[in-house]
Design an enzyme around this catalytic site. Structure first.
Site, mmCIF file in Angstrom:
data_model
loop_
_atom_site.group_PDB
_atom_site.id
_atom_site.type_symbol
_atom_site.label_atom_id
_atom_site.label_comp_id
_atom_site.label_asym_id
_atom_site.label_seq_id
_atom_site.Cartn_x
_atom_site.Cartn_y
_atom_site.Cartn_z
ATOM 1 N N ASP A 57 99.824 -12.813 -31.603
ATOM 2 C CA ASP A 57 99.865 -12.288 -30.234
ATOM 3 C C ASP A 57 98.990 -13.086 -29.264
ATOM 4 O O ASP A 57 98.858 -12.725 -28.100
ATOM 5 C CB ASP A 57 99.412 -10.815 -30.215
ATOM 6 C CG ASP A 57 100.559 -9.856 -30.505
ATOM 7 O OD1 ASP A 57 101.733 -10.263 -30.360
ATOM 8 O OD2 ASP A 57 100.276 -8.694 -30.871
ATOM 9 N N ARG A 82 94.218 -8.071 -33.477
ATOM 10 C CA ARG A 82 94.000 -8.970 -32.344
ATOM 11 C C ARG A 82 92.519 -9.240 -32.046
ATOM 12 O O ARG A 82 92.200 -10.037 -31.157
ATOM 13 C CB ARG A 82 94.681 -8.400 -31.082
ATOM 14 C CG ARG A 82 96.185 -8.255 -31.211
ATOM 15 C CD ARG A 82 96.871 -8.106 -29.856
ATOM 16 N NE ARG A 82 96.747 -9.296 -29.026
ATOM 17 C CZ ARG A 82 97.120 -9.359 -27.743
ATOM 18 N NH1 ARG A 82 97.633 -8.294 -27.148
ATOM 19 N NH2 ARG A 82 96.978 -10.467 -27.048
ATOM 20 N N ARG A 131 95.369 1.609 -24.308
ATOM 21 C CA ARG A 131 94.567 0.548 -24.912
ATOM 22 C C ARG A 131 93.119 0.588 -24.425
ATOM 23 O O ARG A 131 92.199 0.825 -25.192
ATOM 24 C CB ARG A 131 95.179 -0.821 -24.615
ATOM 25 C CG ARG A 131 96.599 -1.009 -25.171
ATOM 26 C CD ARG A 131 96.596 -1.077 -26.674
ATOM 27 N NE ARG A 131 97.928 -1.300 -27.219
ATOM 28 C CZ ARG A 131 98.464 -2.491 -27.428
ATOM 29 N NH1 ARG A 131 97.803 -3.572 -27.147
ATOM 30 N NH2 ARG A 131 99.680 -2.586 -27.942
ATOM 31 N N HIS A 160 100.252 -1.134 -21.017
ATOM 32 C CA HIS A 160 99.209 -1.874 -20.298
ATOM 33 C C HIS A 160 99.499 -1.751 -18.804
ATOM 34 O O HIS A 160 100.657 -1.680 -18.395
ATOM 35 C CB HIS A 160 99.258 -3.376 -20.626
ATOM 36 C CG HIS A 160 98.505 -3.803 -21.848
ATOM 37 N ND1 HIS A 160 98.961 -4.796 -22.695
ATOM 38 C CD2 HIS A 160 97.297 -3.415 -22.349
ATOM 39 C CE1 HIS A 160 98.078 -4.992 -23.671
ATOM 40 N NE2 HIS A 160 97.061 -4.157 -23.483
ATOM 41 N N CYS A 254 101.684 -11.429 -19.071
ATOM 42 C CA CYS A 254 100.963 -11.354 -20.347
ATOM 43 C C CYS A 254 100.558 -12.740 -20.843
ATOM 44 O O CYS A 254 99.568 -12.880 -21.561
ATOM 45 C CB CYS A 254 101.825 -10.717 -21.435
ATOM 46 S SG CYS A 254 102.306 -9.039 -21.107
#
Ligand code: ARG
Length: 261
Positions: A57, A82, A131, A160, A254
């Site tokens: 990611d 992550r 998140r 997000h 992103c």
């Protein structure tokens, strides 16, 4: 930006990720290269962060940190898969000599933070609900010395802030109201009476996951209604195809960590 050389979907931490769906890593790299070239063609400087094996990611570079006025509020990822990405971003900021503030609260960088330099003289918008912890909003305010407005995300498909809202220039935003709690929608309406609103369809096409330089708005090519609305409002939509990276639950914004001096 960080190329998706090691991009695969081998875990699922958002509703878009399906570990059984095949991923074409080569196509992802090709599309990503097209995105990088678009920014260069528009006159922007792009730094490339070396992708790391085992961090599929990492292509979603926006999540690695959040910077304002040359100060960096570091990321602290929610999921262990992550976690190691934050250190890679930190090394980059150390190299360019920006002050780095190590976070103690869970937050996913520009995934959940964004900045409008001309709104109230400099305003941070911050998402929570999936998140980033709301405590990180206060921590970011202390780190950056800019007011932070907390917005609550309520739809897991828009986990997000940067898939639900984007700055279009120094003072205005575009967003999908359905991604926010009723109270947060009121806050947005109060702060941004001239905001452009996106349809659910455009939001689901990752249309809001865009990068604007104030004039050119680089956005996912599937968000056609939004592109038309932006053109009508005087912006220049620059559609880019980035379909393969939707499989990880992200798109254009992103892939980009903006460096705000
Ligand atoms: N698979 C990544 C995750 O779920 C996607 C991150 C998308 N990045 C973003 N800035 N919205 O963490």
């Amino acid at each position: 930006m960080s190329p998706p050389e090691h991009f695969v979907v081998e875990y699922a931490i958002n509703p878009w990720m399906d570990t059984t769906a095949p991923v074409d890593t080569e196509l992802a790299v090709k599309q990503w290269e097209g995105l990088r070239e678009t920014f260069v063609r528009l006159g922007h400087e792009v730094h490339v962060l070396m992708p790391e094996i085992g961090l599929p990611d990492m292509v979603y570079a926006a999540n690695g940190a959040f910077s304002v006025d040359g100060v960096v509020y570091g990321a602290r990822f929610k999921y262990p898969q992550r976690t190691a990405e934050a250190a890679a971003h930190r090394r980059f900021y150390d190299t360019i000599g920006w002050r780095y503030v190590t976070p103690s609260q869970t937050n996913e960088g520009e995934g959940d933070f964004t900045y409008l330099p001309a709104a109230l003289g400099g305003l941070v918008l911050a998402g929570h609900g999936f998140r980033t912890e709301v405590a990180a909003h206060a921590e970011a305010q202390e780190a950056l010395g800019r007011p932070v407005i907390s917005l609550r995300l309520v739809d897991p498909r828009f986990y997000h802030l940067d898939v639900a809202l984007a700055p279009l220039d120094d003072e205005n935003v575009v967003y999908y109201p359905g991604a926010f709690s009723e109270a947060s929608r009121s806050v947005l309406a109060q702060l941004f009476p001239a905001a452009i609103l996106a349809t659910e369809e455009d939001a689901l096409a990752f249309g809001l996951n865009l990068v604007s330089d104030g004039r050119n708005v680089v956005l996912n090519s599937e968000a056609t209604t939004l592109a038309a609305r932006l053109r009508e409002a005087g912006y220049t939509p620059v559609p880019v195809e980035l379909s393969e990276l939707k499989k990880g639950g992200g798109s254009i914004k992103c892939c980009v960590a903006e460096l705000r001096r």
